[in-house]
Design a protein around this motif. Structure first.
Motif, PDB file in Angstrom:
ATOM      1  N   GLY A   1      28.799 -41.562 -39.524  1.00 27.21           N
ATOM      2  CA  GLY A   1      29.993 -41.941 -41.058  1.00 27.21           C
ATOM      3  C   GLY A   1      29.457 -43.430 -41.112  1.00 27.21           C
ATOM      4  N   THR A   2      27.762 -43.459 -40.941  1.00 26.94           N
ATOM      5  CA  THR A   2      27.581 -44.755 -41.659  1.00 26.94           C
ATOM      6  C   THR A   2      27.410 -44.266 -42.843  1.00 26.94           C
ATOM      7  OG1 THR A   2      25.364 -44.629 -40.305  1.00 26.94           O
ATOM      8  CG2 THR A   2      27.345 -46.159 -39.140  1.00 26.94           C
ATOM      9  N   ILE A   3      26.914 -45.501 -43.668  1.00 25.96           N
ATOM     10  CA  ILE A   3      26.717 -45.384 -45.062  1.00 25.96           C
ATOM     11  C   ILE A   3      25.575 -45.557 -45.423  1.00 25.96           C
ATOM     12  CG2 ILE A   3      26.571 -45.440 -47.473  1.00 25.96           C
ATOM     13  CD1 ILE A   3      29.588 -45.230 -47.576  1.00 25.96           C
ATOM     14  N   THR A   4      24.320 -45.295 -45.291  1.00 28.98           N
ATOM     15  CA  THR A   4      23.030 -45.970 -44.454  1.00 28.98           C
ATOM     16  C   THR A   4      22.339 -46.731 -45.543  1.00 28.98           C
ATOM     17  OG1 THR A   4      22.527 -44.661 -42.728  1.00 28.98           O
ATOM     18  CG2 THR A   4      20.250 -45.011 -43.959  1.00 28.98           C
ATOM     19  N   GLU A   5      22.639 -45.406 -46.608  1.00 24.99           N
ATOM     20  CA  GLU A   5      21.793 -45.880 -48.468  1.00 24.99           C
ATOM     21  C   GLU A   5      22.473 -45.583 -49.747  1.00 24.99           C
ATOM     22  OE1 GLU A   5      19.730 -48.184 -50.484  1.00 24.99           O
ATOM     23  OE2 GLU A   5      18.496 -47.698 -48.687  1.00 24.99           O
ATOM     24  N   GLY A   6      22.297 -46.575 -50.765  1.00 25.86           N
ATOM     25  CA  GLY A   6      23.480 -46.065 -52.000  1.00 25.86           C
ATOM     26  C   GLY A   6      24.266 -46.526 -51.944  1.00 25.86           C
ATOM     27  N   TRP A   7      25.695 -46.302 -52.825  1.00 27.77           N
ATOM     28  CA  TRP A   7      26.908 -46.805 -53.058  1.00 27.77           C
ATOM     29  C   TRP A   7      27.799 -46.257 -53.588  1.00 27.77           C
ATOM     30  CZ3 TRP A   7      29.936 -50.922 -52.099  1.00 27.77           C
ATOM     31  CH2 TRP A   7      31.028 -51.272 -53.149  1.00 27.77           C
TER      32      TRP A   7
ATOM     33  N   GLY B   1      34.223 -49.894 -53.479  1.00 27.75           N
ATOM     34  CA  GLY B   1      34.249 -49.925 -52.102  1.00 27.75           C
ATOM     35  C   GLY B   1      34.934 -48.738 -51.168  1.00 27.75           C
ATOM     36  N   GLY B   2      36.579 -49.894 -50.258  1.00 33.39           N
ATOM     37  CA  GLY B   2      37.506 -49.236 -49.929  1.00 33.39           C
ATOM     38  C   GLY B   2      38.122 -48.143 -49.930  1.00 33.39           C
ATOM     39  N   CYS B   3      38.967 -48.059 -51.650  1.00 30.72           N
ATOM     40  CA  CYS B   3      39.297 -47.110 -52.238  1.00 30.72           C
ATOM     41  C   CYS B   3      38.198 -46.109 -51.972  1.00 30.72           C
ATOM     42  CB  CYS B   3      39.572 -48.047 -53.421  1.00 30.72           C
ATOM     43  SG  CYS B   3      39.767 -48.976 -54.083  1.00 30.72           S
ATOM     44  N   ALA B   4      37.849 -45.769 -52.408  1.00 23.18           N
ATOM     45  CA  ALA B   4      36.993 -45.071 -51.660  1.00 23.18           C
ATOM     46  C   ALA B   4      36.512 -44.358 -51.019  1.00 23.18           C
ATOM     47  CB  ALA B   4      35.964 -44.192 -53.129  1.00 23.18           C
ATOM     48  N   ARG B   5      36.173 -44.875 -49.479  1.00 21.01           N
ATOM     49  CA  ARG B   5      35.127 -45.005 -48.983  1.00 21.01           C
ATOM     50  C   ARG B   5      36.353 -43.766 -47.872  1.00 21.01           C
ATOM     51  NH1 ARG B   5      31.228 -48.725 -46.463  1.00 21.01           N
ATOM     52  NH2 ARG B   5      31.499 -49.656 -48.227  1.00 21.01           N
ATOM     53  N   ALA B   6      37.303 -44.363 -47.100  1.00 26.62           N
ATOM     54  CA  ALA B   6      38.102 -43.531 -46.449  1.00 26.62           C
ATOM     55  C   ALA B   6      37.907 -41.616 -46.245  1.00 26.62           C
ATOM     56  CB  ALA B   6      39.490 -43.623 -46.447  1.00 26.62           C
ATOM     57  N   ALA B   7      38.152 -42.034 -47.989  1.00 25.82           N
ATOM     58  CA  ALA B   7      37.981 -40.103 -48.389  1.00 25.82           C
ATOM     59  C   ALA B   7      36.904 -39.757 -48.630  1.00 25.82           C
ATOM     60  CB  ALA B   7      38.990 -39.690 -49.520  1.00 25.82           C
TER      61      ALA B   7
END
Length: 278
Positions: A47-53, A56-62
């Motif tokens: 579940g870790t985002i190793t690279e890129g973008w 923020g939190g608005c999209a991350r959980a989904a």
């Protein structure tokens, strides 16, 4: 955020190491969003985002939820993250799937919409070939054409009969656990049958097959159970290996085994109508 070339280098490295991950790509944005179309992120299996973008939190959980599910079942997903009022206008609820799109709620004040394509990148299915018989050699040669990563398990003096393989193990000490799908075929054909079959039945695999007659398997089963192998271990053994296509030559037998492996690989990804038509 590092350059795009770094992201591509990481993707290549993870693929080379056969590590599962997800590539999340923003394909569309409407109104104000932190990330824009074309933004990418590499998400590891933990579940870790190793690279890129990807915002923020608005999209991350989904997106992270979709990434975990994609790694688990191997299926890509399109996630549309929208503000509550826009979801209400369309009669949608967070988590609902419509026409292949899963909808999620944007909780941020920006009230923007972002569509993200979540693509799983899973390890190549692995085929462990036990033995150095003509059928084993034919299997190792043909399997890469079907996208299988081959590990040859055979005594040191027999390794030379194989032209090439992704991995070689002298003997039958295959790792018990493995990432992704793994298929094991024992094709010792009289040379180390018991040792190879015992090893094959002790590892995690999606399919274990033995090249040999039912009578031979019955004899081996009796010997191995007497030697301490649990009877239930044989419940998952397919013997004789391969589909019944009237195969005679080593190449034909290898083809029948690969056809059986392909059927196992695909059975969880076919709809009932597709299964009925083949």
């Amino acid at each position: 955020m590092r350059p795009r070339s770094d992201t591509l280098d990481l993707i290549a490295d993870l693929k080379a190491r056969n590590e599962p991950f997800v590539l999340a790509t923003v394909v569309r944005t409407v109104s104000v969003t932190a990330a824009k179309a074309g933004a990418k992120a590499v998400i590891r299996s933990d579940g870790t985002i190793t690279e890129g973008w990807i915002g923020g939190g608005c999209a991350r959980a989904a997106v992270l939820k979709a990434a975990r599910e994609a790694i688990a079942d191997g299926e890509p997903r399109l996630i549309s993250i929208q503000p509550k009022d826009l979801l209400d206008e369309q009669g949608l609820k967070p988590g609902e799937v419509r026409e292949g799109v899963r909808f999620a709620r944007n909780m941020c004040p920006s009230r923007g919409t972002m569509d993200v394509f979540v693509e799983p990148m899973l390890p190549s299915p692995a085929l462990a070939v036990f033995g150095a018989s003509p059928v084993a050699v034919a299997l190792a040669e043909l399997a890469p054409r079907f996208g299988l990563r081959v590990t040859v398990c055979a005594p040191a003096e027999d390794q030379g009969v194989f032209a090439e393989a992704a991995q070689r193990i002298e003997g039958y000490a295959l790792d018990v656990e493995s990432e992704g799908q793994r298929f094991v075929v024992v094709s010792t054909q009289g040379r180390g049958d018991e040792a190879a079959l015992r090893a094959a039945l002790s590892v995690r695999a999606d399919h274990v097959a033995f090249v040999g007659s039912r009578r031979k398997v019955a004899s081996l089963r009796a010997h191995l159970i007497e030697g301490g192998v649990a009877p239930e271990c044989f419940d998952r053994l397919k013997a004789p290996a391969g589909l019944d296509i009237g195969a005679v030559t080593p190449d034909e037998i290898a083809l029948s085994i690969l056809a059986e492996i392909l059927a196992v690989r695909r059975r969880d990804h076919r709809t009932p109508s597709e299964a009925a038509s083949h």
